[in-house]
Design an enzyme around this catalytic site. Structure first.
Site, PDB file in Angstrom:
ATOM      1  CE  LYS A 113      -0.430  13.885 -14.810  1.00 42.29           C
ATOM      2  NZ  LYS A 113      -0.710  14.313 -16.198  1.00 42.29           N
ATOM      3  CG  ASN A 124      -2.498  17.342 -20.321  1.00 45.74           C
ATOM      4  OD1 ASN A 124      -1.605  16.533 -20.088  1.00 45.74           O
ATOM      5  ND2 ASN A 124      -3.588  17.437 -19.576  1.00 45.74           N
ATOM      6  NE  ARG A 157      -4.087  -1.959   2.150  1.00 45.77           N
ATOM      7  CZ  ARG A 157      -4.075  -3.055   2.897  1.00 45.77           C
ATOM      8  NH1 ARG A 157      -3.087  -3.241   3.763  1.00 45.77           N
ATOM      9  NH2 ARG A 157      -5.031  -3.950   2.784  1.00 45.77           N
ATOM     10  CG  HIS A 208       1.133  11.420 -27.336  1.00 44.27           C
ATOM     11  ND1 HIS A 208       2.230  10.929 -26.696  1.00 44.27           N
ATOM     12  CD2 HIS A 208       0.991  12.692 -26.917  1.00 44.27           C
ATOM     13  CE1 HIS A 208       2.722  11.857 -25.898  1.00 44.27           C
ATOM     14  NE2 HIS A 208       1.997  12.940 -26.025  1.00 44.27           N
ATOM     15  CG  HIS A 256       6.337  12.023 -23.965  1.00 43.05           C
ATOM     16  ND1 HIS A 256       5.012  11.808 -23.666  1.00 43.05           N
ATOM     17  CD2 HIS A 256       6.638  13.256 -23.491  1.00 43.05           C
ATOM     18  CE1 HIS A 256       4.528  12.857 -23.023  1.00 43.05           C
ATOM     19  NE2 HIS A 256       5.498  13.746 -22.902  1.00 43.05           N
ATOM     20  CD  GLU A 260       6.816  17.241 -22.047  1.00 43.83           C
ATOM     21  OE1 GLU A 260       6.622  18.291 -21.399  1.00 43.83           O
ATOM     22  OE2 GLU A 260       5.900  16.455 -22.350  1.00 43.83           O
ATOM     23  CE  LYS A 315       5.329  17.605 -14.272  1.00 40.11           C
ATOM     24  NZ  LYS A 315       5.729  16.357 -14.943  1.00 40.11           N
ATOM     25  CG  HIS A 335       1.013  16.082 -23.817  1.00 39.13           C
ATOM     26  ND1 HIS A 335       1.711  17.254 -23.885  1.00 39.13           N
ATOM     27  CD2 HIS A 335       1.766  15.230 -23.079  1.00 39.13           C
ATOM     28  CE1 HIS A 335       2.841  17.122 -23.199  1.00 39.13           C
ATOM     29  NE2 HIS A 335       2.898  15.911 -22.714  1.00 39.13           N
TER      30      HIS A 335
END
Length: 355
Positions: free
Chosen positions: A143, A243, A121, A250, A255, A185, A225, A246
């Site tokens: 993420k 995004n 967990r 894709h 990426h 990016e 960010k 994005h």
């Protein structure tokens, strides 16, 4: 050395950027974690380059290290690899007081973070990103995810690391294509921020300049960010701005390459709709093509395939797909398009494609 503090509702942690940091990764981690067992998750590309050095430094700092290696590439973000890693953690008797360290690019970071989030967990997690894309994007913000046959990153969690340790020297061992794709990016972030950051990317006129300016480019990207993540940890509002680029591109490319295509094509699309100056698409294109990034949709891509991919986009909310665009450099905005209108909406950039 540069340190950026990221504070969310879940956790506060530092992102440290320093050339040569890998040589003292053990003492750096010991400032955050007490001595414990650490599973270093890496891949078949990065492991031979850095795993032994990292293990030696961690052992010298009092940690007990197990190295777990996955095949390099996107295919490792899968249920079989998750189960294999969890079985290995259990076999090594890792407990809730132990930790996982991701040593590699975005695939390793996503996979290792997801494993750390669900094993017992949730156990301690640290990021040591070695690719430019991971250093400027995926290692920060929490993420974690794996892919499904229907699309990328469809299973995952928000799980913040305890620390992110970035050594720009690792970029010197990247293949040229991987270095350049991470720059996609960076251009995205610079376009969203504008100002000094946009001025900095205008100085990058060839791939070698990415290495020369690596530390300030990484710092500017993460600082931006971090601000967004701290304001919106779980992408309920402002974080959706990340995004940008994005939605188109894709699935066929790395990426950062897909983001580069998306940035220019979205700019063209919103210019055609009268919502974005035409000159912005040219500015974005010039910054991306300067280092050799692709900016055009592939000629063999079909409209049907593009629309099918968009049906599984994570930016869909309430039967509408949210697009990020710019009204000017440094001035982002969002616009929701109903799924039923997508085919008509994207027609200005899909005209040359097959049905």
């Amino acid at each position: 050395m540069t340190t950026i503090q990221v504070t969310t509702a879940a956790k506060s942690y530092a992102v440290t950027i320093e050339a040569g940091l890998l040589a003292r990764v053990g003492t750096a981690l010991a400032q955050v974690w007490t001595p414990r067992q650490v599973a270093v998750i890496t891949d078949t590309n990065v492991g031979p380059l850095y795993a032994q050095q990292v293990c030696d430094r961690l052992n010298a700092a009092g940690f007990r290290v197990t190295v777990l290696t996955v095949p390099a590439g996107e295919s490792s973000k899968s249920w079989p690899q998750v189960m294999r890693l969890i079985d290995a953690l259990s076999a090594a008797h890792l407990t809730r007081s132990d930790g996982v360290l991701a040593l590699g690019g975005g695939v390793v970071g996503d996979l290792a973070g997801f494993v750390a989030a669900i094993y017992l967990r949730g156990i301690a997690f640290a990021q040591v990103p070695t690719s430019l894309l991971a250093q400027v994007d995926s290692s920060v913000g929490g993420k974690t995810a794996i892919d499904l046959p229907m699309g990328k990153n469809l299973v995952g969690s928000f799980y913040q690391p305890d620390v992110v340790l970035i050594d720009p020297h690792t970029l010197t061992t990247l293949p040229s294509r991987m270095l350049v794709e991470g720059y996609g990016e960076i251009v995205k972030c610079a376009a969203l921020v504008g100002g000094d950051f946009w001025a900095l990317v205008q100085q990058v006129t060839q791939p070698a300049a990415i290495l020369a300016q690596a530390t300030p480019l990484i710092h500017q990207s993460i600082a931006f960010k971090a601000r967004v993540v701290m304001a919106d940890e779980k992408e309920g509002g402002q974080r959706q701005l990340l995004n940008f680029g994005h939605t188109l591109g894709h699935g066929r490319y790395m990426h950062g390459e897909a983001v580069a295509i998306g940035l220019v094509q979205v700019a063209r699309l919103f210019a055609a709709q009268g919502m974005m100056p035409v000159t912005l698409a040219d500015q974005l294109r010039d910054r991306l093509t300067a280092v050799g990034l692709p900016v055009a949709l592939p000629a063999d891509l079909t409209v049907t395939a593009l629309l099918a991919a968009m049906q599984h986009d994570k930016k869909i909310h309430g039967q509408a797909l949210t697009w990020v665009y710019l009204t000017a450099i440094g001035q982002p905005a969002m616009h929701a398009v109903p799924l039923t209108d997508l085919a008509t909406w994207i027609a200005p950039v899909t005209g040359p494609l097959q049905p």
